[in-house]
Design an enzyme around this catalytic site. Sequence first.
Site: not given
Length: 417
Positions: A106, A220-223
């Site tokens: 990461k 964001g992207n996931a939500g």
Amino acid sequence: MGTEHNIFSIVQQQLDEAAAILELDHATHQMLRQPQRELHVSLPVRMDDGSTKVFSGYRVQYNDARGPAKGGLRFHPDETIDTVRALAAWMTWKTAVVNVPLGGGKGGVVCSPKELSPAELERLSRAYVRQVGRIIGPSKDVPAPDVYTNPQVMAWMMDELSAMRGYNEFGAITGKPIPIGGSAGRSDATARGGMYTVREAASVLGISLAGGTAAIQGYGNAGSFAHKLAEELLGLRVVAVSDSSGGVFSDKGIGVESASEHKQTFGSVAGLPNTSPITNESLLELDVDVLIPAALESVITSSNAGSIKASIVAELANGPTTPSADKILHDKGTYLIPDLLCNAGGVTVSYFEMVQNSYGYYWSEDMVHERLDAKITDAFHQVHNASKEYGVNHRVAAYLVSVSRVAEAMRLRGWVS
Ligand code: GLU
């Protein structure tokens, strides 16, 4: 900061629990408790006003016994080396639980991306690669998007690295835009994988989700893709969504297009017409069928876990639930789909992207969906079965599956006996 919220000590506690059940020997356990290597960098960046600001950044390669380190890069003001270590460890378990031939890593840069202009963001992304480029590459370590980084940031980073190498190094970064080596189906992969796990959870619970309700924390992207796919794939009505500025609720359901447009225009879903305001805290406690934490870590703790009413908690965020909250949820019969499994769709399609980059031949979106579904569904049932076999919660079960794979790889390589 108490240990309930120090996420690296949470990761170590989770590992310790699995290590005890698996009866890991001391050396293997010690190797898995710490990152294999990490790089700390200082990044001088020319700001638009002519001044130079120096940002701190990190890249942690937690474990590469099963393959090159793999994991996202976050731009966040509260980033610390400990959060990056924790997230790198989670990537190690995540790639192992879906059984892709990768390790875990990461990266993070301490910055407030919302306060940077696009040109400053580009210079920061390139500065990061100029420092970290020496330890990344398709067979070493492969970054990808994460909190507040996106395909454009990946494109700048891949370009900078290619300039350093003198050839196109597509396979060193995933989550790239499709015209420059990205994969079809990468943008919604995290949410899509998560919805496949929710579908499987409903099937083992013997419940039908069509016409049920969901609440999503984080847009964001996931939500935001979870909003779309929860409706499309599962027939769920999303009654609440939120982001860091606040949330909205509507019993009739919130339309994905209007919420996304509002977020695009005003920078937040808060204030969406025909909804009532809701705080991030109360969203978590709504009486819904599926709760999807898709923002940051440690939002479900010992203080609010007792008030969670959802039957399924699908962790699209990394680390949203603390270990003491895990126990409370397990005791009350909540079906928790742990982050390692629930949000592994992103890294699974990143792996597909690396494969496509290496042979220069690209798959259709349907093929990506089909292969993603197969990987995630298989991993879901391995974790579900391990939970039954060992009588442990799903998070511990996910650790049992993944930690034993990483331990086996280290043993076979001769790192430990
Ligand atoms: N950042 C995502 C995660 O936490 C994806 C990582 C990747 O694609 O390498 O899983």
